[in-house]
Scaffold this motif. Structure first.
Motif, short mmCIF file in Angstrom:
data_model
loop_
_atom_site.label_atom_id
_atom_site.label_comp_id
_atom_site.label_asym_id
_atom_site.label_seq_id
_atom_site.Cartn_x
_atom_site.Cartn_y
_atom_site.Cartn_z
N ILE A 188 46.66 4.94 -44.02
CA ILE A 188 46.20 5.16 -42.64
C ILE A 188 45.57 3.89 -42.09
CG2 ILE A 188 44.54 6.45 -41.23
CD1 ILE A 188 45.09 8.86 -43.10
N ALA A 189 44.80 3.20 -42.93
CA ALA A 189 44.23 1.91 -42.51
C ALA A 189 45.33 0.92 -42.18
CB ALA A 189 43.32 1.36 -43.60
N ASP A 190 46.40 0.89 -42.98
CA ASP A 190 47.55 0.02 -42.68
C ASP A 190 48.14 0.38 -41.33
OD1 ASP A 190 47.36 -1.34 -45.09
OD2 ASP A 190 48.86 -0.11 -46.10
N ALA A 191 48.30 1.66 -41.07
CA ALA A 191 48.91 2.08 -39.81
C ALA A 191 48.10 1.61 -38.61
CB ALA A 191 49.04 3.61 -39.80
N ILE A 192 46.79 1.77 -38.69
CA ILE A 192 45.92 1.34 -37.58
C ILE A 192 45.96 -0.18 -37.44
CG2 ILE A 192 43.51 1.23 -36.84
CD1 ILE A 192 43.19 4.02 -38.23
N THR A 216 50.63 3.51 -30.37
CA THR A 216 50.36 4.88 -30.82
C THR A 216 50.50 4.98 -32.33
OG1 THR A 216 51.11 5.89 -28.75
CG2 THR A 216 51.12 7.29 -30.70
N VAL A 217 49.47 5.53 -32.97
CA VAL A 217 49.53 5.87 -34.39
C VAL A 217 49.70 7.38 -34.47
CG1 VAL A 217 48.37 5.82 -36.62
CG2 VAL A 217 48.00 3.95 -34.97
N GLN A 218 50.85 7.81 -34.96
CA GLN A 218 51.12 9.24 -35.10
C GLN A 218 50.90 9.65 -36.54
OE1 GLN A 218 52.14 11.59 -32.52
NE2 GLN A 218 51.36 12.83 -34.21
N MET A 219 49.88 10.49 -36.75
CA MET A 219 49.55 10.94 -38.10
C MET A 219 50.44 12.13 -38.46
SD MET A 219 47.11 8.79 -38.39
CE MET A 219 46.04 9.21 -39.74
N VAL A 220 51.16 12.00 -39.58
CA VAL A 220 52.10 13.02 -40.01
C VAL A 220 51.82 13.51 -41.43
CG1 VAL A 220 54.55 13.64 -40.21
CG2 VAL A 220 53.84 11.92 -38.54
N GLY A 221 51.45 12.60 -42.32
CA GLY A 221 51.30 12.94 -43.73
C GLY A 221 50.10 13.83 -44.00
N ASN A 222 50.30 14.88 -44.80
CA ASN A 222 49.18 15.71 -45.23
C ASN A 222 48.24 14.91 -46.12
OD1 ASN A 222 50.21 17.92 -43.88
ND2 ASN A 222 51.21 18.77 -45.70
N ASP A 238 37.12 2.13 -43.14
CA ASP A 238 36.13 1.07 -43.02
C ASP A 238 35.81 0.81 -41.56
OD1 ASP A 238 36.15 0.79 -45.76
OD2 ASP A 238 37.56 -0.91 -45.74
N LYS A 239 34.65 0.25 -41.33
CA LYS A 239 34.24 -0.04 -39.95
C LYS A 239 35.22 -0.98 -39.26
CE LYS A 239 30.61 -2.68 -39.15
NZ LYS A 239 29.20 -3.13 -38.98
N ALA A 240 35.75 -1.95 -39.99
CA ALA A 240 36.69 -2.89 -39.39
C ALA A 240 37.96 -2.18 -38.92
CB ALA A 240 37.05 -3.98 -40.40
N VAL A 241 38.37 -1.16 -39.67
CA VAL A 241 39.54 -0.38 -39.26
C VAL A 241 39.24 0.40 -37.99
CG1 VAL A 241 41.11 1.46 -39.95
CG2 VAL A 241 40.39 -0.24 -41.63
N TYR A 242 38.07 1.02 -37.95
CA TYR A 242 37.69 1.76 -36.74
C TYR A 242 37.62 0.84 -35.52
CZ TYR A 242 35.17 4.92 -33.65
OH TYR A 242 34.80 5.69 -32.59
N TRP A 243 37.12 -0.37 -35.73
CA TRP A 243 37.08 -1.33 -34.63
C TRP A 243 38.49 -1.60 -34.08
CZ3 TRP A 243 33.63 -2.45 -31.37
CH2 TRP A 243 32.27 -2.60 -31.70
N LYS A 244 39.48 -1.60 -34.97
CA LYS A 244 40.86 -1.83 -34.50
C LYS A 244 41.29 -0.74 -33.50
CE LYS A 244 42.50 -5.55 -36.54
NZ LYS A 244 43.51 -5.51 -37.61
N ILE A 245 40.88 0.49 -33.77
CA ILE A 245 41.22 1.58 -32.84
C ILE A 245 40.60 1.30 -31.47
CG2 ILE A 245 41.00 4.04 -32.36
CD1 ILE A 245 40.82 4.50 -35.39
N LEU A 246 39.33 0.89 -31.47
CA LEU A 246 38.62 0.64 -30.21
C LEU A 246 39.17 -0.58 -29.49
CD1 LEU A 246 34.90 1.29 -31.29
CD2 LEU A 246 36.56 2.92 -30.37
#
Length: 350
Positions: free
Chosen positions: A244-248, A256-262, A270-278
Motif C-alpha cells: 500500500i505504501a508503494d501504491a501511494i 487515484t489509488v484504488q484499494m482492492v486487496g483484502n 509511515d508519516k512520509a507515506v501519509y504526506w504523499k497522500i496530502l
C-alpha cells in the motif's frame, strides 16, 4: 446429498446430509462448478467462520432444481450464476440499491451455507440467468469478475492514462483483462510468479510492461516507464502495509489509488507515506464486493454481457480443476502453495 461441512477451524468433512428445504422465496441450485477463493483458505484452516457447522464456498454456478412457493416455476431447469451477498433490504444503502454496502448482510459460504455442496438453497433475488454460450465454469467466476469490474468502475481510468495493477492473483489478472477490454491501452502490471507473467502476456501485457517483483524493484521500474511521474491510476491488489505504501508512493500527482486487496493484517503507514497522500492530492478509495441490482448497469451484468459476446474469456485463468470428491486437494494446493495457481475450480457431475 454430499457437502463439505466446516465443523471448526481445520475441521472440514465431506458428509451426507439432507437436501436443504426451501423457504418460499428461495431456489434450490444443483451446483455444477465452484471456485475456491483465496479467502476460503484462512476461513477453513486458520480463522474459522461466523458459525459452525457451515458449508463454505461463495463462487459457484449451477442449475435451478426446484423453487419455493413464491418463485416462478419457469426458473426450474435454468442455468444460473449466484450473487453470494444476501442484503437485508432495509438499511440506508439497500434503500439506494447499493446492496454491496448493506449494514446487516448475510453471505453464502461464510454466514450461511454455500456452494461446496451438491445442492444449496439461495434467495431467488440472488440469481442471474446464464446465456447458452456461458459455461458453468466461467459463470462460477462471475463473483471475482464482478469484484474486478467494481474496482475498475470506481477508479474510472481513462484512455490515455497509465494504469498500474499491483498483484496478479485472480482479481488482479481479471482487472487487467477488463481494463484492456475497456480500451485502456497503457496497462502496467507487477507480479512475482512465472505463471502470472505468462497469463499477463496472454491478456496483452507485453514483457516491457510487466515487472517481476521477485527480480527487480518496482519503484525504479515504474518511474522509468512514466518519466518519473508514477501511474495515473494504481490498483493495489495485495493488501499489505508495504505494498500500500508503494501504491501511494508511485501514484502520480492528482492520481487515484484504488484499494482492492483484502488486508493480510493491520495496515500501518509511515508519516512520509501519509504526506504523499496530502501533498500529491491523491484520491485513495476502497472497493468492496460488487453491485448486483438486476439491472443491465450493474457489475454482474457488465461482466456477463462481455462473456456472452465473447469479448473476455475468464476460463483461461483456471489453472486447476478437481472433481468434487477431490476438492480438499485443491484447498491444500492453495494453502501449502504446492505449485503455482490462479483459479482453482471443483467440477460436479450433472
Amino acid at each position: 446429498m454430499k457437502a463439505y461441512i466446516l465443523h471448526g477451524i481445520n475441521d472440514l468433512r465431506m458428509e451426507e446430509r439432507p437436501i436443504p428445504p426451501l423457504e418460499p422465496s428461495q431456489a434450490l441450485i444443483q451446483v455444477r462448478a465452484a471456485g475456491i477463493c483465496g479467502s476460503d483458505i484462512p476461513r477453513i484452516f486458520q480463522t474459522g467462520t461466523y458459525s459452525f457447522p457451515t458449508v463454505p464456498g461463495h463462487e459457484f454456478a449451477g442449475v435451478v432444481a426446484d423453487v419455493g412457493a413464491q418463485v416462478d416455476r419457469d426458473w426450474i431447469g435454468r442455468p444460473v450464476g449466484v450473487f453470494p451477498l444476501i442484503p437485508c433490504g432495509e438499511c440506508a444503502p439497500c434503500k439506494q440499491k447499493k446492496y454491496e454496502l448493506c449494514r446487516h448482510y448475510s453471505y453464502l459460504g461464510s454466514r450461511t451455507d454455500g456452494g461446496f455442496a451438491e445442492y444449496v438453497a439461495v434467495p431467488r433475488d440472488n440469481l442471474i440467468a446464464l446465456p447458452d454460450n456461458v459455461s458453468f465454469e466461467a459463470a462460477a467466476m462471475l463473483e471475482p469478475m464482478a469484484v474486478a469490474v467494481h474496482a475498475m468502475r470506481l477508479a474510472r481510468p481513462q484512455p490515455g492514462q497509465t494504469v498500474m495493477v499491483y498483484g496478479l492473483g485472480t482479481i488482479g489478472l481479471l482487472l487487467a483483462m477488463f481494463l484492456k477490454e475497456a480500451g485502456i491501452t497503457r496497462v502496467l502490471a507487477a507480479g512475482n510468479k512465472e505463471r502470472q507473467k505468462k497469463l499477463a502476456s496472454v491478456l496483452g501485457i507485453g514483457e516491457e510492461d510487466y515487472c517481476d517483483t521477485g527480480e527487480q524493484a518496482l519503484k525504479p521500474w515504474l518511474l522509468q516507464r512514466t518519466d518519473g511521474a508514477g501511474a495515473d491510476v494504481f490498483f493495489e491488489c495485495i493488501g499489505k502495509s508495504d505494498t500500500i505504501a508503494d501504491a501511494i508512493d508511485l501514484t502520480a500527482p492528482s492520481g487515484t489509488v484504488q484499494m482492492v486487496g483484502n488486508p493480510y493484517g493491520d495496515i500501518v503507514l509511515d508519516k512520509a507515506v501519509y504526506w504523499k497522500i496530502l501533498r500529491n492530492q491523491l484520491t485513495v478509495r476502497g472497493s468492496w464486493n460488487s453491485s448486483f441490482t438486476h439491472e443491465e448497469s450493474d457489475d454482474w451484468h457488465y461482466a456477463l454481457k462481455r462473456m456472452a459476446e465473447e469479448r473476455i474469456d475468464p476460463e483461461r485463468l483456471i489453472t486447476h480443476r478437481f472433481p468434487f470428491e477431490e476438492l480438499r486437494q485443491g484447498l491444500l494446493l492453495m494453502r501449502d502453495k504446492r505449485e503455482e495457481y490462479v483459479k482453482v475450480m471443483t467440477i460436479l457431475d450433472a
